[in-house]
Enzyme design. Structure first.
Site, short mmCIF file in Angstrom:
data_model
loop_
_atom_site.label_atom_id
_atom_site.label_comp_id
_atom_site.label_asym_id
_atom_site.label_seq_id
_atom_site.Cartn_x
_atom_site.Cartn_y
_atom_site.Cartn_z
N THR A 56 -7.94 7.10 -2.64
CA THR A 56 -9.36 6.83 -2.78
C THR A 56 -10.42 7.79 -2.33
O THR A 56 -11.32 7.88 -3.04
CB THR A 56 -9.82 5.60 -1.81
OG1 THR A 56 -9.54 5.93 -0.57
CG2 THR A 56 -8.99 4.51 -2.31
N LYS A 74 -7.88 14.88 4.05
CA LYS A 74 -7.14 13.76 3.96
C LYS A 74 -6.12 13.41 5.08
O LYS A 74 -5.96 14.77 5.81
CB LYS A 74 -6.20 13.26 2.59
CG LYS A 74 -5.64 14.73 2.02
CD LYS A 74 -4.94 14.29 0.63
CE LYS A 74 -5.97 14.37 -0.45
NZ LYS A 74 -5.95 13.14 -1.24
N ARG A 75 -5.15 12.43 5.48
CA ARG A 75 -4.42 12.62 6.48
C ARG A 75 -3.54 13.96 6.25
O ARG A 75 -2.97 14.07 4.88
CB ARG A 75 -3.63 11.25 6.46
CG ARG A 75 -4.46 10.42 7.31
CD ARG A 75 -4.65 10.82 8.67
NE ARG A 75 -3.50 10.91 9.46
CZ ARG A 75 -3.16 9.83 10.47
NH1 ARG A 75 -4.10 9.04 10.91
NH2 ARG A 75 -2.18 9.84 11.09
N LYS A 104 1.44 14.52 0.73
CA LYS A 104 -0.01 15.00 0.03
C LYS A 104 -0.06 16.52 0.11
O LYS A 104 -0.80 16.70 -0.76
CB LYS A 104 -0.98 14.60 1.04
CG LYS A 104 -0.97 13.11 1.43
CD LYS A 104 -2.13 12.74 2.26
CE LYS A 104 -2.39 11.40 2.67
NZ LYS A 104 -3.08 10.82 1.59
N LYS A 129 -14.27 9.08 -4.60
CA LYS A 129 -15.37 9.64 -3.55
C LYS A 129 -16.16 10.89 -4.41
O LYS A 129 -17.01 11.17 -4.49
CB LYS A 129 -15.31 9.60 -2.30
CG LYS A 129 -14.70 8.34 -1.59
CD LYS A 129 -14.25 8.56 -0.11
CE LYS A 129 -13.35 7.32 0.29
NZ LYS A 129 -12.79 7.67 1.64
N HIS A 184 0.81 -1.41 0.24
CA HIS A 184 0.14 0.05 -0.02
C HIS A 184 0.80 1.46 -0.06
O HIS A 184 0.27 2.41 -0.04
CB HIS A 184 -0.99 0.15 1.08
CG HIS A 184 -2.29 -0.81 1.17
ND1 HIS A 184 -3.44 -0.34 0.46
CD2 HIS A 184 -2.51 -2.07 1.36
CE1 HIS A 184 -4.29 -1.29 0.49
NE2 HIS A 184 -3.50 -2.47 1.07
C1 LIG Z 1 -11.39 7.91 1.48
C2 LIG Z 1 -10.86 8.28 3.28
C3 LIG Z 1 -9.42 8.55 3.31
C4 LIG Z 1 -8.46 8.50 2.12
O1 LIG Z 1 -8.22 9.55 1.71
P1 LIG Z 1 -7.10 10.03 0.58
O2 LIG Z 1 -7.34 11.28 -0.10
O3 LIG Z 1 -7.27 8.97 -0.48
O4 LIG Z 1 -5.71 9.90 1.21
C5 LIG Z 1 -8.95 8.87 4.60
N1 LIG Z 1 -9.84 9.31 5.82
C6 LIG Z 1 -11.02 8.72 5.39
C7 LIG Z 1 -12.00 9.27 6.50
C8 LIG Z 1 -11.83 8.71 4.21
O5 LIG Z 1 -13.00 8.67 3.98
#
Ligand SMILES: *Cc1c(COP(=O)(O)O)cnc(C)c1O
Length: 829
Positions: free
Chosen positions: A670, A562-563, A568, A674, A372
């Site tokens: 991911t 995101k984190r 990032k 979304k 990952h």
């Molecule tokens: C989808 C999701 C992530 C992953 O987000 P990325 O933009 O792909 O890093 C992290 N935390 C939560 C709560 C999510 O729903």
């Protein structure tokens, strides 16, 4: 049990548990009174929530029991999905939707005078994960069940999930999240599934009755693993996936030795210590590594799961070990559960006396591994000393595996140079065990999570392995559970989609392509846009409630959630904000589409720079939001405590998705998917799954900017000089200088010195400065495009229509076919 008695139970089980409004209302009342001990007058909304959840759980258990019986009878092959994290979020709403009883539940609780939406809001998030990896595991559960795949998922029942984030004076503060303190109605304890987990101690050799040597591990510590099951239903099927979470329990109430010495407190302390194993989820991304408790957690998970799997196997097959590869496959979700490999060997060899060569053959047939991340600090390795002290037998087995592996390579004439790189043991002091190399050696399949990521694995990180075993490496691009992220999170948009193309997309997301013909339908686009407006108004209200900032719901909602991590590049986004703020001041008549820029995300508690970025976002936001020359057109919002439930409210309200990681660093992402599903446009670099998103939607429907992986490599090879970037670009220089000289931190002018040092003195490892100019220019393009609402809307429809491949339904069915060799099993009604 007598035959007769047993038959009676079976008959009773077969009573159809089909749920009707009246029966559900009365079930809720029964649960209230007899399970929760409540009476009419002291009932709170949260009690009704629990009673409803318990009623739904009955249905899930009934489905689960049915399907388990059929699995046993038909001896199906099953996947055991091992993951150290599951970021589940809440379950009531998605469970009701998947079971097809949402409307029934709505009526049932309304009969009792309650509003289902309010009950749904009562549920705390199960936040047993950090971010993308844990969320992916959770999305898999939905798809595994929906696709009728025989699966069991395994994790740890952390008492404290990921910390709760609060913001004080712009700084992140971490608080414990005790999500279990008001009970979890979804879980069911399995006191009949308890296994001993051994730690430390010494090894002895003995001889069995056939005269063969075998190893006995005499542990110093034994902890018990106790199973708690959570059932995840599939959409419109009776298949449910069982997530079995393990809780650590002391193996004896108290250590009598201490009592004899009168040391009562020590005895209790010891008991608590062993229960610590499932106490808390480790926040990732902390640079520091190698904590003993984490190693114990990882072993705890795999040891419990493998004992459980083997006891099930023996119950059904006896000791026909040759059947193992036909009956099960273990999937390692990243490197964390890799100890499952030596543990499987140990159980087969030491406990069941299977010969080494056979045990190894079964192991290599029964394991598969997903990588990952390529971030070096996330590639797990353990010092030999630590492994030896906690898991002495496993260290021995790993050495043996490595010895045989390297011996085979030498026989094949592989060079020492390559042997050194693929060795599971890393020489040096201290000597270390590379868990990722162990996973590669033993697994029948290794996959990356986006095309670009898999290519990087093959050409860089695992180059030597992939040249030795090219057939092992495959790609399966990630996806999301679209039923949660669209159907459940954005009901209005889902209804509109269904009204136009029918509801086939709910089971088969590829059908969402049918939407494309409506992209030019004015009436449809108007409805589509109106739904976005409503969602934005709701997020504006929530923003005011959470952080007290008033925002313009008609502004462009520009979102990076995101984190928080350097790779990032939230900092790049902030540099853009500073730049825009300076431009708006300098040119008050600048044509600029009003924007609200949202951030949300947690930083690992030990990650100093990431935490400083959170403070920087607040500091810059504060200046911008309070500057009358700017704040009519630009506002900055940081929504605290990002989690699944908050995410479900943000995606449907977004216009612009920020996916701006340094190329080559984000394995897939991911969040990007979304956004797309919920009608946002994307601004992105050529990284992770963005590359495939670009391929699907076409460059004319997305905003791509910056250097590619190859261009960054060229830049590096030709001696990238970040200082030169600043020298040559006045607006970049002004932005960096404002931050560095304390314009946004007047109370502590050198506060952000360290962040700027990372850019200027430490070589700007994530290439923020190299990508600044193209980022600004693509954002300008976005600003002018947003004025043309119809074209914008059209593009968002096209983006959603071309997201059909990003469902975990597609992902999981690829895993089933290419990796697990697993077939669907349809429950017989
Ligand atoms: C989808 C999701 C992530 C992953 O987000 P990325 O933009 O792909 O890093 C992290 N935390 C939560 C709560 C999510 O729903």
């Amino acid at each position: 049990m007598s035959q007769n008695k047993h038959k009676k139970i079976l008959d009773l089980f077969d009573i159809d548990l089909k749920i009707e409004t009246d029966s559900l209302s009365s079930s809720i009342v029964k649960k209230l009174e007899y399970e929760l001990g409540k009476y009419k007058t002291d009932t709170h909304t949260s009690d009704i929530y629990k009673a409803l959840a318990l009623s739904v759980r009955d249905l899930l258990i009934s489905h689960w029991n049915d399907i388990q019986e059929q699995y046993r009878k038909h001896k199906v092959r099953k996947v055991y999905y091992l993951s150290i994290e599951y970021l589940l979020g809440t379950l009531l709403k998605t469970n009701l939707i998947n079971l097809g009883i949402y409307e029934i539940a709505e009526k049932a609780v309304s009969n009792l005078g309650y509003d289902l939406k309010e009950l749904i809001e009562c549920e705390p998030d199960a936040a047993l994960g950090n971010g993308g990896l844990g969320r992916l595991a959770a999305c898999f559960l939905d798809s595994l069940a929906t696709l009728d795949l025989p699966a069991q998922a395994a994790g740890i029942r952390y008492e404290y999930g990921i910390f709760r984030q609060e913001i004080r004076n712009g700084f992140q503060r971490e608080y414990p999240e005790n999500w279990l303190n008001q009970d979890n109605p979804w879980e069911i304890p399995r006191t009949d599934h308890i296994y001993p987990i051994q730690f430390s101690g010494s090894l002895k050799t003995d001889v069995d009755h056939k005269g063969q040597n075998f190893v006995i591990w005499e542990p110093r510590e034994i902890v018990l693993a106790e199973a708690y099951d959570v059932f995840i239903p599939g959409y419109q099927t009776k298949t449910v996936t069982n997530l079995r979470l393990w809780k650590a329990k002391s193996s004896r109430e108290f250590n009598l030795d201490y009592f004899n010495h009168g040391d009562y407190l020590r005895a209790i302390e010891d008991k608590q210590k062993s229960e610590n194993i499932s106490k808390v989820l480790y926040p990732n991304d902390s640079i520091e590594q190698g904590r003993e408790l984490r190693l114990k957690q990882e072993y705890f998970l795999v040891c419990a799961t493998l004992q459980d799997a083997l006891s099930q196997f023996i119950m059904e097959e006896g000791e026909k070990w040759e059947q193992l590869p036909n009956r099960l496959v273990f999937h390692l979700n990243d490197t964390h559960p890799t100890l499952a490999i030596p543990e499987f060997m140990r159980l087969l060899i030491d406990r069941h006396r299977v010969a080494w060569d056979l045990a190894w053959k079964y192991t290599t047939e029964c394991f598969a591994y997903t990588n990952h991340t390529i971030m070096p600090e996330a590639l797990e390795s353990w010092s030999v000393d630590l492994l030896e002290s906690i898991l002495p037998r496993h260290l021995q087995l790993i050495y043996e595996i490595n010895f045989k592996f390297l011996e085979d390579l030498r026989k094949e004439g592989v060079s020492d140079d390559i042997i050194q790189k693929v060795s599971i043991v890393e020489e040096g002091s201290p000597k270390r065990i590379r868990m990722f190399n162990l996973a590669l050696v033993a697994s029948s399949s290794v996959n990356g999570v986006a095309n670009l990521h898999t290519e990087i694995l093959k050409k860089q990180l695992f180059r030597e392995y992939s040249s030795l075993y090219p057939h092992k490496f495959i790609n399966v691009t990630n996806g999301v559970a679209h039923r949660r992220w669209l159907l459940s999170a954005n009901p209005a948009l889902s209804d509109l989609i269904t009204a136009r193309i029918g509801d086939g997309w709910k089971r088969d997301l590829t059908q969402i392509s049918l939407l494309e013909e409506f992209a030019t339908d004015k009436d449809f686009c108007a409805q589509w846009a109106r739904i976005k407006e409503t969602n934005k108004q709701k997020l504006a209200d929530l923003t005011y409630k959470l952080v007290g900032i008033k925002i313009d719901p008609n502004s462009l909602f520009d979102v990076q959630i995101k984190r928080i991590h350097e790779y990032k590049r939230q900092f790049l986004n902030v540099l853009r904000l500073v730049h825009d703020c300076q431009r708006l001041r300098e040119f008050p008549s600048l044509s600029y589409a009003p924007r609200t820029v949202f951030f949300a995300g947690k930083a690992a508690p030990g990650y100093r720079r990431a935490k400083l970025i959170i403070k920087l976002i607040h500091a810059v936001g504060n200046v911008i939001n309070n500057d009358p020359e700017v704040n009519q057109r630009l506002k900055v919002v940081f929504l605290p405590n990002y989690n699944v439930s908050l995410a479900e409210k943000i995606f449907p309200a977004s216009d612009l998705s920020e996916q701006i990681s340094a190329p080559g660093t984000e394995a897939s992402g991911t969040g990007n998917m979304k956004f797309m599903l919920n009608g946002s446009l994307t601004v992105c670099t050529m990284d992770g799954a963005n590359v495939e998103i670009i391929g699907n939607v076409g460059r004319e429907n997305i905003y791509v900017f910056g250097n590619s992986v190859d261009e960054l490599k060229q830049l590096r090879d030709s001696g990238y000089d970040p200082k030169e970037m600043v020298r040559e670009d006045e607006s970049l220089r002004n932005a960096v200088n404002a931050i560095r000289k304390g314009f946004f931190s007047k109370e502590a002018t050198s506060l952000f010195e360290d962040l700027c040092k990372g850019l200027l003195e430490e070589g700007d490892p994530y290439y923020l400065l190299a990508d600044f100019k193209p980022y600004i220019s693509v954002q300008n393009q976005i600003s002018s495009d947003y004025f043309f609402k119809e074209t914008w809307c059209q593009k968002t429809v096209i983006n959603a229509a071309r997201a059909g491949s990003f469902s975990t339904d597609r992902v999981v069915s690829e895993y089933a076919r290419k990796i697990w060799n697993l077939r669907e099993f349809y429950p017989i009604p």
